[in-house]
Each structure stands twice: as C-alpha cells, then as structure tokens.
Write a protein that holds these residues in place. Structure first.
Motif, short mmCIF file in Angstrom:
data_model
loop_
_atom_site.label_atom_id
_atom_site.label_comp_id
_atom_site.label_asym_id
_atom_site.label_seq_id
_atom_site.Cartn_x
_atom_site.Cartn_y
_atom_site.Cartn_z
N GLU A 215 0.84 -1.19 0.00
CA GLU A 215 0.00 0.00 0.00
C GLU A 215 0.87 1.24 0.00
O GLU A 215 2.11 1.14 0.11
CB GLU A 215 -0.95 0.02 1.21
CG GLU A 215 -2.36 -0.49 0.89
CD GLU A 215 -3.08 0.37 -0.15
OE1 GLU A 215 -2.73 1.56 -0.32
OE2 GLU A 215 -3.97 -0.16 -0.84
N PHE A 216 0.23 2.39 -0.12
CA PHE A 216 0.97 3.64 -0.29
C PHE A 216 0.21 4.76 0.39
O PHE A 216 -0.97 4.97 0.10
CB PHE A 216 1.13 3.92 -1.78
CG PHE A 216 2.22 4.89 -2.12
CD1 PHE A 216 3.44 4.45 -2.60
CD2 PHE A 216 2.04 6.27 -1.94
CE1 PHE A 216 4.46 5.33 -2.92
CE2 PHE A 216 3.06 7.16 -2.26
CZ PHE A 216 4.27 6.70 -2.75
N ILE A 217 0.86 5.44 1.31
CA ILE A 217 0.26 6.61 1.97
C ILE A 217 1.06 7.84 1.58
O ILE A 217 2.29 7.84 1.67
CB ILE A 217 0.24 6.44 3.51
CG1 ILE A 217 -0.74 5.33 3.91
CG2 ILE A 217 -0.14 7.76 4.19
CD1 ILE A 217 -0.67 4.97 5.39
N MET A 218 0.33 8.88 1.15
CA MET A 218 0.99 10.14 0.80
C MET A 218 0.90 11.08 2.00
O MET A 218 -0.18 11.30 2.54
CB MET A 218 0.29 10.77 -0.41
CG MET A 218 0.38 9.91 -1.67
SD MET A 218 -0.66 10.56 -3.01
CE MET A 218 -2.26 9.83 -2.63
#
Lengths: 272, 122
Positions: free
Chosen positions: B100-103
C-alpha cells in the motif's frame, strides 16, 4: 491548521450538543468542515470562528459548527463487503432476472460521488456485467454534483477507502489533486434530485442505494423518503440503506450486515 | 500483539506514527533508515512496516527490495508513507513489492484504513 486545544474544544462541543464523537486526529477533516461555516459566518478562518465560539458562546453559531461535523465523511468503498456483495452476487442476480434488459442502479444522495464511482470501478473489472448496468446518481447539492461529475478529489480524499492499486489504475494527477479517468466517469449519469419531490418521472430502479441520508432526517421526512424509495424500487429490486438505518415495515431486511433490503414478503416467496 | 516497524528519518513523523499505531493496538518499533530497519527485520519480522521513501544510508525502495529477497521477507505488509505523490512513483512502489501507499500528510484514519484493507488488524 487548527491548534490541538481548539480541536479538543470542537470535539467537546459536538459531544455535549449531539452526542457526536469527533476524532481529533482528523484535523484536516474538522478544518474542511468548519471552513465553509466560518466563511458564512463572516470569519477569515476556522481558527477565528472557533475563537469566537469560545469567547462569545453564541448558541446558533455553535449549532452551525456541530451540524457541519455531523455529515458522514465521504469515503470510497465504505463498508467494503457491501461492494463485494453487490458486484459478485446482487448485480449479477439482478442482471439474470432482467434477462438482457439493463439493470438500473441509483445512488441517491450521492454527495461527491465516492459511492457510485466505487461501484463503477468494481464494474470496470467485470466488463460483461458492466454492459448490462446503467448507473445513475443524484444529490440535492449542485456543488456536490459538480465536484462528483468532475471526478476531482484531493490527496486526502483519494486515501479514504481507495486502495493504491485502484488509485494507480483509475486516477491521474491534476495539479495537487487527482482526477478520475474519463472511462469511469462516463459510466455514471447525474441529476439533481430532491428526494422530497415527486420521483415518478425518474422511473423505477433495480438497485437503489441511499446510505448516508436517513440518519440526518427528521422522522416525518425519513418516512416520506422511505415511501418515495419504495415507489422507485422495481419489483424484485434491492435497496441498500446505511447500516444503522431502520426501514420500518416498508422493506424486509435481507442482509442486515450489508444494509440490504427487498420488498416485503419477497424473500419468503423467492425462498419457497 | 501485532507489530509494526516505523521506518522514517524524521523523529517527529516516527512519533506521530507511533501514537497512531499504538492507538490501533500495535506494538511499535522504530528505525531511522533502511539499514536500521534491515537489522530489525533480520532479528524478527514485523507484521507491518510503515516505510518512508527518501532516507539517508538506505532509502525505502532499496530496503523494500532487500527485504523481499530475505527469508520470510515476503510476509510483512509494507506500506510506503512518504511525501512522494506522483502516480508513476506509486506504481513503481507497488511494482517493487509494496502493499500500500500513503501520501504525506496523513492522519490516523488513513493509516487505520490501509491496515484494515490489508487485513492487518492488531
């Protein structure tokens, strides 16, 4: 950004007035909710508005702040299991029952479109089914509809419920915001609808979603909207309400954990 | 108790993430770059890793590639948590094996949502 002590103040206010639990971790959310109210009340910023609330304690302004915080936070794929059930089971069953006629789906009180776009993204993974489904969405607010139609979401918004894979698959960067692909946007038709008005011109729908509204309505309005939804539901159709919504005796609860309802008696008949 | 390793060269970010993760019921370990993080993972693989991209010594991408090559290194759910926010960068991270990817900036709701989506509940 709003100072932590101000966030605590707003949370305490909401709890005292409406029993509402506001998560003070979500500073951006509180900011984005209070900013329009602050502007409307003539303040330069949410911070100034909160300072005035603290110092003057104006009851009407306090309520305006609380009401702004009541609205559910829009999120993609809210109650994820529901979207799995709709795409894997409910919509294929409806398509089968319609025998080639399009399955008409209506996201009522769609807000800024996260719900109907979540459905559209699921349908994009199942092209055969997508070809049999017409997606409609409506809201009372022109501003919400404009935003929904543009498919333009902030960095915070695309991180609510949307997986990174879906973000990469369906969105492009547009300045600091993210814009949904035309392919998904074109799957949805929009219209401004007040659910208190006569809805017969809209026709009937096989799948009707109204998940964020009933809890915000006064009892008489809620009863009226439920009656309207009942009239708009095609025979054999399915209605999805919010998990906490109570439909009364107009509908049978088919899957309470999903908020899935059908016309009364129908589940009994189809099981027989 | 599930464990989450927070890898970030900013002490402030590590502190914020720790608070969020502890509220979610995780046991939290911290590392300030990829080298420290590798040392942690060689000792014991965490259930989840919150991973910054740009760091001195060893950056997040390099760490991720090495982690996935380790025995047992496929198991931890890796969530990038970074100021990088271009679609191509997110795609690159996913292709390299991130889950996953959190900005940044982020908040508790976003972290909780990503962990729930990945099925890592504490």
């Amino acid at each position: 950004m709003i100072a932590p002590s101000d966030l605590t103040f707003v949370a305490a206010l909401c709890l005292a007035r409406a029993g509402l639990k506001v998560n003070t971790d979500k500073a951006y959310l509180i900011d984005s909710r209070l900013a329009p109210v602050a502007r409307r009340e003539g303040y330069d910023s949410p911070e100034d508005f909160i300072t005035a609330l603290r110092n003057r304690g104006d009851a009407r302004q306090a309520w305006a702040a609380v009401e702004a915080m009541v609205l559910p936070e829009p999120e993609f794929f809210r109650d994820r299991a529901l979207f799995d059930a709709l795409a894997d089971r409910v919509m294929p069953d409806l398509a089968h029952a319609r025998g080639g006629e399009p399955v008409r789906v209506w996201s009522a009180a769609c807000g800024t479109g996260q719900e109907v776009y979540s459905l559209a993204m699921r349908l994009a993974e199942a092209p055969a089914l997508a070809g049999q489904v017409d997606l409609f969405a409506s809201d009372l607010s022109e501003r919400s509809l404009e935003k929904a139609q543009a498919g333009l979401y902030s960095q915070f918004e695309v991180q609510r419920g949307l997986s990174a894979r879906n973000l990469v698959r369906h969105f492009e960067k547009s300045g600091e915001a993210f814009v949904l692909s035309p392919r998904i946007r074109q799957m949805v038709r929009w219209r401004r609808v007040n659910l208190m008005d006569d809805l017969t011109r809209l026709g009937q729908f096989d799948l009707l979603l109204c998940r964020g509204l009933l809890g915000q309505l006064a009892p008489e309005a809620r009863e009226k909207v439920l009656a309207q939804l009942q009239g708009a539901l095609a025979p054999g159709g399915r209605l999805v309400l919010g998990l906490k919504d109570v439909a009364g005796d107009r509908f049978d609860r088919l899957a309470p954990e999903l908020g899935l309802h059908g016309a009364p008696g129908e589940a009994v008949r189809s099981a027989a | 108790m599930k464990t989450c390793l927070v890898v970030d060269d900013s002490r402030v970010i590590r502190k914020v993430s720790r608070r969020i993760l502890e509220d979610l019921g995780f046991e939290v370990a911290e590392a300030s770059d990829g080298v420290e993080a590798m040392a942690w993972c060689s000792a014991v693989m965490p259930d989840a890793i919150l991973l910054d991209w740009r760091m001195p010594a060893m950056d997040g991408m390099e760490f991720l590639r090495r982690l996935r090559a380790e025995p047992g290194g496929a198991r931890p759910k890796v969530i990038f948590c970074t100021v990088e926010n271009e679609i191509d960068q997110i795609r690159e991270a996913l292709d390299a094996g991130a889950d996953e990817f959190i900005m940044k900036p982020f908040d508790g709701g976003i972290v909780a949502g990503k962990l729930a989506y990945l099925g890592v509940a504490a």
